[in-house]
Scaffold this active site. Structure first.
Site, PDB file in Angstrom:
ATOM      1  N   LYS A 176     -17.031  16.911   0.427  1.00  0.00           N
ATOM      2  CA  LYS A 176     -15.616  16.861   0.059  1.00  0.00           C
ATOM      3  C   LYS A 176     -15.258  15.428  -0.303  1.00  0.00           C
ATOM      4  CE  LYS A 176     -13.119  15.970   4.433  1.00  0.00           C
ATOM      5  NZ  LYS A 176     -14.114  15.906   5.489  1.00  0.00           N
TER       6      LYS A 176
ATOM      7  N   PHE B  88     -18.277   8.913   4.869  1.00  0.00           N
ATOM      8  CA  PHE B  88     -17.333   8.499   3.820  1.00  0.00           C
ATOM      9  C   PHE B  88     -17.306   6.977   3.711  1.00  0.00           C
ATOM     10  CE2 PHE B  88     -13.175   6.921   2.614  1.00  0.00           C
ATOM     11  CZ  PHE B  88     -12.897   7.637   1.460  1.00  0.00           C
TER      12      PHE B  88
ATOM     13  N   ASN C 185      -8.540  -1.402   4.404  1.00  0.00           N
ATOM     14  CA  ASN C 185      -8.690  -1.682   2.975  1.00  0.00           C
ATOM     15  C   ASN C 185      -7.569  -2.564   2.438  1.00  0.00           C
ATOM     16  OD1 ASN C 185      -6.822   0.367   3.393  1.00  0.00           O
ATOM     17  ND2 ASN C 185      -7.180   1.269   1.382  1.00  0.00           N
TER      18      ASN C 185
ATOM     19  N   GLY D  66      -5.208   3.541  -3.555  1.00  0.00           N
ATOM     20  CA  GLY D  66      -6.456   4.172  -3.994  1.00  0.00           C
ATOM     21  C   GLY D  66      -6.271   5.617  -4.383  1.00  0.00           C
ATOM     22  N   ASP D  67      -5.056   6.133  -4.309  1.00  0.00           N
ATOM     23  CA  ASP D  67      -4.791   7.545  -4.604  1.00  0.00           C
ATOM     24  C   ASP D  67      -4.817   7.832  -6.095  1.00  0.00           C
ATOM     25  OD1 ASP D  67      -4.645   8.330  -2.046  1.00  0.00           O
ATOM     26  OD2 ASP D  67      -2.484   8.656  -1.977  1.00  0.00           O
TER      27      ASP D  67
ATOM     28  N   ASP E  81       0.855  -1.177   0.000  1.00  0.00           N
ATOM     29  CA  ASP E  81       0.000   0.000   0.000  1.00  0.00           C
ATOM     30  C   ASP E  81       0.900   1.238   0.000  1.00  0.00           C
ATOM     31  OD1 ASP E  81      -2.340   1.581   0.274  1.00  0.00           O
ATOM     32  OD2 ASP E  81      -2.008   1.686   2.433  1.00  0.00           O
TER      33      ASP E  81
ATOM     34  N   ARG F 277      -1.636  14.962  -1.542  1.00  0.00           N
ATOM     35  CA  ARG F 277      -2.979  14.359  -1.554  1.00  0.00           C
ATOM     36  C   ARG F 277      -3.993  15.478  -1.744  1.00  0.00           C
ATOM     37  NH1 ARG F 277      -3.576   9.361   1.039  1.00  0.00           N
ATOM     38  NH2 ARG F 277      -5.503  10.000   2.029  1.00  0.00           N
TER      39      ARG F 277
ATOM     40  N   ARG G 241      -5.959   4.126  -7.915  1.00  0.00           N
ATOM     41  CA  ARG G 241      -7.435   4.125  -7.888  1.00  0.00           C
ATOM     42  C   ARG G 241      -7.979   2.715  -7.711  1.00  0.00           C
ATOM     43  NH1 ARG G 241      -8.730   9.194  -6.604  1.00  0.00           N
ATOM     44  NH2 ARG G 241      -8.503  10.720  -8.268  1.00  0.00           N
TER      45      ARG G 241
ATOM     46  N   GLU H 287      -8.576  14.661   7.920  1.00  0.00           N
ATOM     47  CA  GLU H 287      -9.572  15.588   8.443  1.00  0.00           C
ATOM     48  C   GLU H 287      -8.950  16.544   9.452  1.00  0.00           C
ATOM     49  OE1 GLU H 287     -12.934  13.285   9.840  1.00  0.00           O
ATOM     50  OE2 GLU H 287     -13.895  13.633   7.897  1.00  0.00           O
TER      51      GLU H 287
END
Length: 1145
Positions: A561, A538, A814, A673-674, A408, A592, A784, A496
């Site tokens: 967002k 989310f 994840n 996932g970025d 990851d 990010r 992604r 956050e």
């Protein structure tokens, strides 16, 4: 879930576990199946209704495998499912039933030892589970009965009981939250024991029971709850705000009341407790293959001896000599039955070629060896005060065979410690509190909304659209930041916290949430209050979150967002370009990015959304799908405000670690996932991609938006092959071996086309072409990616030809799917909870620790266990081959060569401890050298030490030494009188000499192989030899005279009085080991540049060999002095031989 009270019997409350008042016939009610009715406090709602108490399980947790009554039969059944154990059980039963040449003790005792040791280990582990269960089941809880608190044990809670839980206590079962000490009916919970997340989660009591905050009031409640039957889906249930899960902990709330709905083994936590799938290492597969070979050797030996016995007995004199006539029963026995019995007898005689004790030694080596990883101080992290953790010791050696590493990015390669860098609002870049107007900005000035500028609207969105909580600094348990000296930000996501702190930098400070009202302080130091109506949480699929708030003026606003790919399709298209340029540039810089949008709702629109959300929350069937549909409809037609850039710094030494893995021959894939740009920049920073790496891209951008994406994809795949100059399979192997390095970048949408092509697609071989490209690339970046896609990638590579060993490493929930899918799963003890480390085989604090775990620990574990396996087969072949050869000289009469005590003790005592110590302590190369030189890892890759070539070498070595043992002693016995007095030695002396040479040879062979000497190696090697001598004297009646009646009485002691025997033993040991010594010397000469072993335990091999050759003859002087009085004529001959040996040396 329906919640009914007598004051309003026609209403139902909530659905699933989120409760709100709705009419009884709610959406989807007709589809309800498998529900249960819980009577709160065990009081029926109506006295006129017939009340039939339902039977639910008690609150006992049982994670243990055995009970006192079923331990023995269940454990024995499981152990005898192992082929080797079952085989030796059959052999033991044959020895008991059939008249075999050896005692049943010879097979029964080793089998009993193996079964007992394994049973003790498994019984101890299960006892620990029983103890842990009792700690939970016997813990004290308080139940409200008759308006009083009654203390009970946790296991006595029943469904329907009203339970009181106080601050910092753990919920004893799954509870519906009824009331709390807080006026607003809220409580804060941490779920660290469930998913590892240490952030606070807010839960809300049922609206109509919020005021029942005393024992008397809550005891007067009369209600029923209708809910679904227990479901194991833990993470979907973490969201519902009324359900408090067993294992979670109450925080910052004095006390709460809840009603038990699921207890014991029906709680979510218990239903999610399941053993991980059993992973088998490559070594186990090699052991099974070698075992089959040796089983064939055993069958061949038994068949040959049985056949030759009847060939030899075809001569009547040999079949029935005058001194041993057959009985009547023997003559009448069928010949086929006699042949079968003889075959079984030979199987029993040679059965020790199968090393049953190897299994228990391997198990002990893995279990004890795993502690060295946990004890490694270099893998201890001072920041979190934790070191490495071993969850599965069965895969230690697999760490030395890894070919593919799947990692990851966020929290694994990076720190997951976010810092707000800049933001963009309508094309204006804000950095360090200064607005910079870029040349590509499309705005003519700040646009006004509700009397406020767009900048203020954007900052308000950052202050309102989140799940951050504020707690006093001394009550923090989670991720923190410092908005003020008195407060601390807490959130499950570091992103956050970074965004809220970023808004604070520009003058907007979030002050907390109280009674569903969010408070912020603006740039003018004025207090603003917003009513929080709904939070659209989310999730990884939507990749966005939203809040709906009401201003003090009554206006309704939705703030959202999320990732740009999730926000851009849901905003006005003309607003995208001016922000997209900033987003792309920030992603290229490795930041990010998140986009922020909003829209104003009318009261009518809000009422519709509120109704749909409540209906979706109530649905017992397809709840998640219905919620997702409402979220999709709500988050549409928004206005884009701007974007944020947050930096996630690389972890320390992550780049050096990836370089080392590449140098060790491993291929590293990054699955994240970025955004592609962000991930690509990170890959360059961590040196996954070099500046010289030629990148092949298969992304949504290159595939395009055409209807026939599959055709375009096929073209790109073929183009990628052509870029690598790959036109046919034969050329494929040649072209990709050039000095040019290739890298591949692919995104989730393109991967879906490859792995799941449409049915009408003519190109069904996408996967094969894609796999060819991937396997030839030195590095692959998959961006992604959804969690399931990560597991699909790992499975695809794992199932390719050759079954390469895969390793997955990650830190978040994840990543669990790919961690479980890979051969070896590594969890990072990071900031996204401990779910990854809990589901992994091994857990380490930082990514950099992977280097030593693989290059040092993995390398050594593989070498040790590979040597252990080969050594066990070798020494057992040495042991049984003389027994087989002996049958040619005893008329195939099944006469054993060794005494029964030697047969039994050989694998248990005489040769077991030296190899166990070797397999735990050996370092053929220094650990620092292994870590510094990654290329050494490739020397043992691809299961190099357990291939057929080294196996055959060990087998031929064992066969050679077995021949030397037998025929060396056989030639010694050509003169049966080995003493001057003419006394003849018997067959037990013959076998004892062979056995003595055997024990000393195989033990000294291990001493020659040892490179890293410790006091423990010296103790077990020389101690085992000393114990053999001691036992032989003991068994021969010298030390224990009560044994004088048995056949070995004084055999060993008398054997040592013969100088010829001493000479034969030493000569045979030297001859047996000479090929190995010669090979080591030649290898040492060839590899003069080989790095030296580390002091203080390293030594010069040449010096050892010289000492070996010299000291053996010199060591004879002392025994010669002792025996010279008995055989003076032989002393001169032996002295001459010693002098010649010393001169040659």
């Amino acid at each position: 879930m329906s919640f009914k009270v007598p004051s309003n019997p026609d209403c139902s409350l909530g659905a699933d576990f989120s409760l709100s008042w709705l009419p009884r016939q709610c959406a989807g009610e007709e589809k309800r199946v498998g529900t249960r009715t819980v009577v709160v406090g065990h009081r029926p709602v109506s006295e006129t209704d017939a009340y039939v108490a339902q039977k639910f399980c008690d609150n006992r947790i049982v994670s243990s495998k055995y009970t006192l009554w079923n331990f023995l039969p269940k454990n024995l059944f499981e152990q005898f499912r192992r082929i080797a154990n079952f085989y030796f059980l059959i052999i033991f039963l044959v020895q008991v039933i059939v008249d075999t040449p050896t005692s049943p003790v010879t097979s029964g005792l080793p089998l009993f030892f193996v079964i007992t040791v394994t049973a003790i280990k498994q019984g101890y582990e299960d006892w620990l589970r029983h103890r842990a269960d009792n700690e939970v089941n016997k813990s004290n809880v308080f139940i409200v009965e008759n308006a009083k608190q009654v203390q009970k044990e946790s296991e006595k809670i029943k469904v329907g009981d009203i339970v009181e839980v106080k601050a910092d206590e753990t919920f004893p079962c799954d509870l519906i939250f009824l009331a709390s000490s807080s006026v607003d009916g809220t409580c804060y919970v941490t779920t660290a024991s469930l998913d590892g997340e240490s952030n606070f989660k807010t839960h809300y009591a049922v609206r109509d029971t919020t005021v029942l905050c005393t024992d008397e009031a809550i005891d007067a409640l009369t209600a029923t709850i209708e809910c679904e039957q227990p479901q194991p889906d833990l993470y979907k249930s973490l969201g519902p705000e009324n359900l408090l899960l067993k294992g979670a902990t109450l925080k910052n709330t004095k006390k709460i009341y809840g009603v038990a709905v699921y207890t014991g083994m029906e709680t979510k936590m218990a239903l999610n407790y399941q053993g991980k799938s059993q992973k088998r290492s490559a070594v186990e597969k090699s052991i099974n293959a070698f075992l089959i070979v040796y089983l064939c050797i055993l069958l061949s030996k038994a068949t040959v001896c049985t056949t030759l016995k009847y060939v030899w007995q075809s001569n009547p004199f040999n079949d029935e000599p005058w001194y041993n006539e057959k009985t009547k029963k023997e003559r009448e026995t069928f010949k086929v039955l006699r042949m079968f019995t003889d075959f079984l007898s030979f199987m029993v005689l040679f059965n020790f070629i199968i090393p049953v004790s190897m299994y228990v030694t391997v198990e002990m080596q893995k279990f004890l060896g795993s502690f060295f990883i946990s004890w490694d101080k270099e893998m201890y992290d001072e920041e979190i005060k934790e070191g490495a953790l071993v969850n599965t010791s069965d895969l230690n050696e697999e760490l030395g065979q890894v070919e593919y590493v799947f990692t990851d990015k966020t929290g694994t390669l990076t720190e997951n410690s976010m810092e707000f860098i800049e933001c963009c609002i309508d094309g204006h870049k804000y950095k360090d509190c200064i607005s910079e107007v870029d040349g590509f900005s499309q705005t003519d000035g700040p646009l006004k909304y509700y009397g406020k500028s767009r900048e203020e609207l954007f900052l308000r969105a950052l202050c309102l659209c989140h799940t951050v909580q504020i707690k006093e600094a001394d009550q923090v348990d989670g991720l923190i930041g410092h908005p003020e000296h008195r407060y601390t930000y807490i959130s499950s996501s570091p992103d956050e916290i970074a965004l809220v702190k970023g808004a604070e930098k520009y003058g907007f400070t979030f002050l907390g949430l109280e009674n569903n009202f969010m408070k912020i302080r603006n740039q003018k130091n004025e207090m603003e209050t917003y009513q929080l109506l709904h939070v659209l949480n989310f999730d990884p699929v939507r990749r966005r979150m939203s809040v709906i708030v009401r201003t003090t003026t009554g206006k309704l606003l939705l703030f959202c967002k999320g990732a740009d790919s999730s926000i851009f399709p849901r905003v006005q298209q003309e607003e995208i370009q001016q922000t997209k340029v900033h987003v792309d540039r920030n992603a290229m810089d490795g930041y990010r990015t998140l986009c922020v949008a909003f829209k104003e709702l009318t009261q009518k629109e809000y009422d519709k959304i509120d109704r749909q959300l409540n209906e979706a929350k109530m649905a017992l069937q397809d709840r998640e799908e219905k919620m997702a549909k409402v979220f999709e409809d709500t988050e549409a037609d928004m206005h884009l405000i701007g974007a944020t850039a947050v930096e996630d710094r690389l972890q320390e030494q992550s780049a050096e670690t990836i370089e080392a893995l590449h140098a060790a021959g491993m291929k590293v894939w990054v699955l994240t996932g970025d955004k592609m740009e962000t991930a690509k920049s990170t890959c360059y920073a961590c040196r996954l991609f070099q500046t010289s790496t030629e990148l092949l891209e298969l992304t949504a951008k290159t595939v395009g938006e055409s209807e026939r994406k599959e055709d375009r994809l096929h073209e790109l795949l073929m183009d990628s092959l052509c870029e690598g100059r790959v036109l046919n399979p034969s050329f494929l192997r040649l072209s990709w071996t050039l000095s040019q390095e290739y890298g591949l970048i692919i995104d989730g949408s393109t991967l879906s086309l490859i792995l799941n092509p449409s049915q009408d697609s003519s190109s069904s071989n996408y996967k094969n072409i894609f796999l060819q490209i991937c396997l030839k690339c030195t590095a692959v970046l998959c961006c992604r990616m959804a969690p399931l896609q990560k597991a699909q990638i790992v499975r695809m590579v794992k199932n390719t030809k050759g079954s390469p060993i895969t390793l997955s490493i990650g830190d978040g929930a994840n990543d669990v799917s790919m961690i479980l899918e890979a051969h070896v799963g590594i969890g990072i003890k990071g900031k996204e909870g401990r779910q990854a480390s809990r589901n992994s085989d091994y857990a380490v604090p930082k990514f950099k620790h992977l280097r030593k775990l693989l290059l040092a620990h993995g390398h050594l574990y593989y070498v040790r266990i590979a040597h252990l396996v080969q050594y066990f087969f070798y020494k057992n072949l040495c042991f049984i081959l003389p027994q087989f050869l002996y049958q040619f000289f005893c008329g195939f009469s099944q006469q054993p060569l060794y005494d029964a005590a030697y047969l039994t003790m050989y694998n248990i005592c005489f040769t077991s401890l030296p190899i166990l110590a070797y397999s735990l302590l050996e370092q053929h190369i220094n650990i620092d050298t292994l870590t510094a030189d990654p290329q050494l890892y490739m020397k043992v890759s691809d299961n190099a030490m357990l291939q057929w070539k080294p196996f055959l070498y060990w087998t031929f070595l064992g066969a050679f030494e077995g021949l030397v043992f037998f025929f060396g002693v056989y030639f010694l016995f050509q003169n049966s009188s080995l003493e001057d007095n003419g006394k003849v030695f018997g067959n037990w002396t013959f076998g004892t000499i062979v056995f003595t040479v055997l024990v000393f040879t195989v033990t000294l062979k291990l001493a020659l192989d040892t490179r890293f000497w410790t006091w423990m190696n010296h103790f077990v090697i020389w101690g085992s030899l000393a114990f053999y001598v001691f036992f032989s004297f003991f068994w021969g009646g010298v030390i224990w005279p009560f044994l004088k009646q048995q056949r070995m009485y004084f055999v060993f002691a008398h054997m040592l009085t013969s100088v010829s025997t001493w000479l034969a033993i030493i000569l045979l040991i030297f001859i047996s080991l000479f090929p190995e010594i010669l090979l080591i010397v030649l290898k040492n000469i060839k590899e003069k540049t080989k790095p030296c072993f580390s002091p203080p335990f390293c030594f010069n091999l040449n010096l050892l060999l010289k000492c070996f050759v010299c000291l053996f003859p010199l060591g004879l002087l002392l025994p010669l002095r002792w025996v010279s009085w008995a055989c003076p004529s032989e002393v001169d001959t032996v002295v001459d031989w010693m002098q010649a040996s010393l001169k040659w040396t």
